[in-house]
Design a protein around this motif. Sequence first.
Motif, PDB file in Angstrom:
ATOM      1  N   LEU A  62     -19.976  25.815  36.877  1.00 33.74           N
ATOM      2  CA  LEU A  62     -19.627  26.919  37.759  1.00 33.74           C
ATOM      3  C   LEU A  62     -20.792  27.154  38.705  1.00 33.74           C
ATOM      4  O   LEU A  62     -21.945  27.265  38.270  1.00 33.74           O
ATOM      5  CB  LEU A  62     -19.364  28.196  36.965  1.00 33.74           C
ATOM      6  CG  LEU A  62     -17.989  28.343  36.304  1.00 33.74           C
ATOM      7  CD1 LEU A  62     -17.964  29.604  35.471  1.00 33.74           C
ATOM      8  CD2 LEU A  62     -16.886  28.375  37.352  1.00 33.74           C
ATOM      9  N   GLY A  63     -20.506  27.225  39.990  1.00 29.35           N
ATOM     10  CA  GLY A  63     -21.578  27.448  40.950  1.00 29.35           C
ATOM     11  C   GLY A  63     -21.050  27.414  42.367  1.00 29.35           C
ATOM     12  O   GLY A  63     -19.963  26.888  42.630  1.00 29.35           O
ATOM     13  N   ASP A  64     -21.814  27.980  43.271  1.00 28.76           N
ATOM     14  CA  ASP A  64     -21.455  28.044  44.683  1.00 28.76           C
ATOM     15  C   ASP A  64     -22.458  27.206  45.462  1.00 28.76           C
ATOM     16  O   ASP A  64     -23.659  27.216  45.141  1.00 28.76           O
ATOM     17  CB  ASP A  64     -21.505  29.508  45.153  1.00 28.76           C
ATOM     18  CG  ASP A  64     -20.767  29.734  46.462  1.00 28.76           C
ATOM     19  OD1 ASP A  64     -21.009  28.959  47.417  1.00 28.76           O
ATOM     20  OD2 ASP A  64     -19.969  30.685  46.544  1.00 28.76           O
ATOM     21  N   VAL A  65     -21.997  26.506  46.499  1.00 25.99           N
ATOM     22  CA  VAL A  65     -22.927  25.719  47.315  1.00 25.99           C
ATOM     23  C   VAL A  65     -23.912  26.616  48.064  1.00 25.99           C
ATOM     24  O   VAL A  65     -24.914  26.131  48.597  1.00 25.99           O
ATOM     25  CB  VAL A  65     -22.192  24.794  48.306  1.00 25.99           C
ATOM     26  CG1 VAL A  65     -21.448  23.697  47.557  1.00 25.99           C
ATOM     27  CG2 VAL A  65     -21.266  25.571  49.224  1.00 25.99           C
ATOM     28  N   ARG A  66     -23.650  27.902  48.095  1.00 27.85           N
ATOM     29  CA  ARG A  66     -24.610  28.834  48.688  1.00 27.85           C
ATOM     30  C   ARG A  66     -25.848  29.005  47.807  1.00 27.85           C
ATOM     31  O   ARG A  66     -26.852  29.576  48.240  1.00 27.85           O
ATOM     32  CB  ARG A  66     -23.948  30.198  48.884  1.00 27.85           C
ATOM     33  CG  ARG A  66     -22.736  30.181  49.803  1.00 27.85           C
ATOM     34  CD  ARG A  66     -22.171  31.579  49.960  1.00 27.85           C
ATOM     35  NE  ARG A  66     -20.934  31.598  50.732  1.00 27.85           N
ATOM     36  CZ  ARG A  66     -20.331  32.708  51.116  1.00 27.85           C
ATOM     37  NH1 ARG A  66     -20.853  33.882  50.783  1.00 27.85           N
ATOM     38  NH2 ARG A  66     -19.205  32.649  51.812  1.00 27.85           N
ATOM     39  N   ASP A  67     -25.785  28.526  46.562  1.00 30.36           N
ATOM     40  CA  ASP A  67     -26.867  28.702  45.580  1.00 30.36           C
ATOM     41  C   ASP A  67     -27.607  27.368  45.410  1.00 30.36           C
ATOM     42  O   ASP A  67     -27.192  26.507  44.639  1.00 30.36           O
ATOM     43  CB  ASP A  67     -26.264  29.167  44.256  1.00 30.36           C
ATOM     44  CG  ASP A  67     -27.306  29.519  43.206  1.00 30.36           C
ATOM     45  OD1 ASP A  67     -28.477  29.099  43.352  1.00 30.36           O
ATOM     46  OD2 ASP A  67     -26.945  30.204  42.232  1.00 30.36           O
ATOM     47  N   PRO A  97     -16.223  34.901  60.296  1.00 28.30           N
ATOM     48  CA  PRO A  97     -17.139  33.833  60.712  1.00 28.30           C
ATOM     49  C   PRO A  97     -18.390  33.722  59.861  1.00 28.30           C
ATOM     50  O   PRO A  97     -18.830  32.613  59.556  1.00 28.30           O
ATOM     51  CB  PRO A  97     -17.473  34.212  62.160  1.00 28.30           C
ATOM     52  CG  PRO A  97     -17.191  35.670  62.265  1.00 28.30           C
ATOM     53  CD  PRO A  97     -16.031  35.915  61.365  1.00 28.30           C
ATOM     54  N   PHE A  98     -18.977  34.851  59.456  1.00 32.01           N
ATOM     55  CA  PHE A  98     -20.222  34.786  58.689  1.00 32.01           C
ATOM     56  C   PHE A  98     -20.011  34.099  57.344  1.00 32.01           C
ATOM     57  O   PHE A  98     -20.884  33.364  56.863  1.00 32.01           O
ATOM     58  CB  PHE A  98     -20.802  36.180  58.469  1.00 32.01           C
ATOM     59  CG  PHE A  98     -21.267  36.861  59.738  1.00 32.01           C
ATOM     60  CD1 PHE A  98     -21.351  36.176  60.942  1.00 32.01           C
ATOM     61  CD2 PHE A  98     -21.627  38.198  59.719  1.00 32.01           C
ATOM     62  CE1 PHE A  98     -21.777  36.795  62.100  1.00 32.01           C
ATOM     63  CE2 PHE A  98     -22.055  38.835  60.883  1.00 32.01           C
ATOM     64  CZ  PHE A  98     -22.123  38.133  62.070  1.00 32.01           C
ATOM     65  N   GLU A  99     -18.855  34.329  56.718  1.00 33.56           N
ATOM     66  CA  GLU A  99     -18.581  33.709  55.422  1.00 33.56           C
ATOM     67  C   GLU A  99     -18.442  32.195  55.559  1.00 33.56           C
ATOM     68  O   GLU A  99     -18.911  31.437  54.701  1.00 33.56           O
ATOM     69  CB  GLU A  99     -17.319  34.316  54.799  1.00 33.56           C
ATOM     70  CG  GLU A  99     -17.436  35.788  54.472  1.00 33.56           C
ATOM     71  CD  GLU A  99     -18.642  36.086  53.599  1.00 33.56           C
ATOM     72  OE1 GLU A  99     -18.756  35.475  52.510  1.00 33.56           O
ATOM     73  OE2 GLU A  99     -19.485  36.912  54.013  1.00 33.56           O
ATOM     74  N   PHE A 100     -17.804  31.747  56.628  1.00 34.70           N
ATOM     75  CA  PHE A 100     -17.672  30.313  56.868  1.00 34.70           C
ATOM     76  C   PHE A 100     -19.041  29.687  57.127  1.00 34.70           C
ATOM     77  O   PHE A 100     -19.318  28.573  56.671  1.00 34.70           O
ATOM     78  CB  PHE A 100     -16.726  30.068  58.046  1.00 34.70           C
ATOM     79  CG  PHE A 100     -15.288  29.947  57.648  1.00 34.70           C
ATOM     80  CD1 PHE A 100     -14.570  28.790  57.909  1.00 34.70           C
ATOM     81  CD2 PHE A 100     -14.643  30.993  56.997  1.00 34.70           C
ATOM     82  CE1 PHE A 100     -13.235  28.676  57.539  1.00 34.70           C
ATOM     83  CE2 PHE A 100     -13.317  30.897  56.620  1.00 34.70           C
ATOM     84  CZ  PHE A 100     -12.602  29.737  56.889  1.00 34.70           C
ATOM     85  N   ILE A 101     -19.898  30.388  57.844  1.00 36.04           N
ATOM     86  CA  ILE A 101     -21.240  29.867  58.118  1.00 36.04           C
ATOM     87  C   ILE A 101     -22.042  29.754  56.829  1.00 36.04           C
ATOM     88  O   ILE A 101     -22.728  28.751  56.586  1.00 36.04           O
ATOM     89  CB  ILE A 101     -21.959  30.763  59.147  1.00 36.04           C
ATOM     90  CG1 ILE A 101     -21.298  30.607  60.521  1.00 36.04           C
ATOM     91  CG2 ILE A 101     -23.448  30.424  59.223  1.00 36.04           C
ATOM     92  CD1 ILE A 101     -21.713  31.642  61.530  1.00 36.04           C
ATOM     93  N   LYS A 102     -21.933  30.755  55.957  1.00 35.00           N
ATOM     94  CA  LYS A 102     -22.683  30.729  54.692  1.00 35.00           C
ATOM     95  C   LYS A 102     -22.291  29.536  53.822  1.00 35.00           C
ATOM     96  O   LYS A 102     -23.145  28.886  53.207  1.00 35.00           O
ATOM     97  CB  LYS A 102     -22.454  32.027  53.918  1.00 35.00           C
ATOM     98  CG  LYS A 102     -23.111  33.250  54.518  1.00 35.00           C
ATOM     99  CD  LYS A 102     -22.706  34.496  53.731  1.00 35.00           C
ATOM    100  CE  LYS A 102     -23.228  35.763  54.391  1.00 35.00           C
ATOM    101  NZ  LYS A 102     -22.729  36.981  53.670  1.00 35.00           N
ATOM    102  N   THR A 103     -20.992  29.247  53.771  1.00 34.48           N
ATOM    103  CA  THR A 103     -20.527  28.148  52.918  1.00 34.48           C
ATOM    104  C   THR A 103     -20.650  26.794  53.609  1.00 34.48           C
ATOM    105  O   THR A 103     -21.209  25.843  53.053  1.00 34.48           O
ATOM    106  CB  THR A 103     -19.071  28.389  52.489  1.00 34.48           C
ATOM    107  OG1 THR A 103     -19.011  29.548  51.652  1.00 34.48           O
ATOM    108  CG2 THR A 103     -18.515  27.189  51.727  1.00 34.48           C
ATOM    109  N   ASN A 104     -20.134  26.680  54.826  1.00 36.82           N
ATOM    110  CA  ASN A 104     -20.026  25.374  55.477  1.00 36.82           C
ATOM    111  C   ASN A 104     -21.333  24.896  56.097  1.00 36.82           C
ATOM    112  O   ASN A 104     -21.571  23.687  56.182  1.00 36.82           O
ATOM    113  CB  ASN A 104     -18.939  25.408  56.548  1.00 36.82           C
ATOM    114  CG  ASN A 104     -17.563  25.659  55.975  1.00 36.82           C
ATOM    115  OD1 ASN A 104     -17.380  25.691  54.755  1.00 36.82           O
ATOM    116  ND2 ASN A 104     -16.585  25.856  56.840  1.00 36.82           N
TER     117      ASN A 104
END
Length: 329
Positions: A62-67, A97-104
Amino acid sequence: MSLLEGSNILVTGGTGSFGKAFIAHALAHLDPQRVIVYSRDELKQFEARQLFGDDPRMRWFLGDVRDRQRLLRAMHGVDHVVHAAALKQVDTGEYNPFEFIKTNVTGSQNVVEAAIDAGVKRVVALSTDKASSPINLYGATKLTADKIFVLGNSYAAAYPTRFAVVRYGNVTGSRGSIIPKWRAMAARGESLPITDLRCTRFLITLPEAVQMVVDTFDLMQGGELVVPHIPSHRVVDLAQAVAPGAAMHDIGLRPGEKLHEEMISVEEGRRAVMVMDGRYYVLEPETDGWGYRRRADGVPVPEGFHCASDKNDLWYSVDDIAAVLKADA
């Protein structure tokens, strides 16, 4: 024999449509030591574990690419990474837009840095036709991600890690596809909504997308952007293949949507060569400070080459699309 055979593979976004198809192919054909799923949704991981029958070669993170730190932990001992995690809905990106920038974007940088630090050998990132001459936020974030991975080879020049990108169009059977919605509407006798009756798109199946990624691991040196030579189709023909004889109505393009998609712009075409008997285009990197060698097997494309869905040399008819959908079912 593929470079991936017998290796340790990590897939970000491994519970998505592509991720599950890639993992199924790897388990069946590549005899991996480990396949590590890295994704943020525990329910989707639970469902995927049922799908793969608790195969002992599978690992679940479990994890997010933001981490970045979590990515670094997950990549310990990993040979190869497939980066499939992304936020992808065009209209959602226009309002978030900010959420897409954080992930992508930031997430892509995290994957690059973690892979270098963990000593990963090769990374292939998934892109989209919307990254070519982007007009929406999603496409702009994916173009930025493409650049991050291609130019990540500069950061990794003194390390063994190398990065490449694959770019392809709409995938049959992927999550969020319009096809199930059209089928349900046709069964109720309703008219099918078409964003614009003139629209054209590229079409690729999940098995084709998976094979393309496997092939890219084998052909890459680092810095390539690989594009499949695949057919285009008219969106109205797709609708007729899904629901023959159904009525259709034009609802207009959504925010950030193109009339015709593009996979290689005219400017990018200057760096394009064809490889593997015309199956793929390879956009070679403009800079090669990490030791990239120009491909001896590449066949140059014509001057002014432009790969767009309305200017393609390959086309699917209604019958062709119906056959693809049947085989992909």
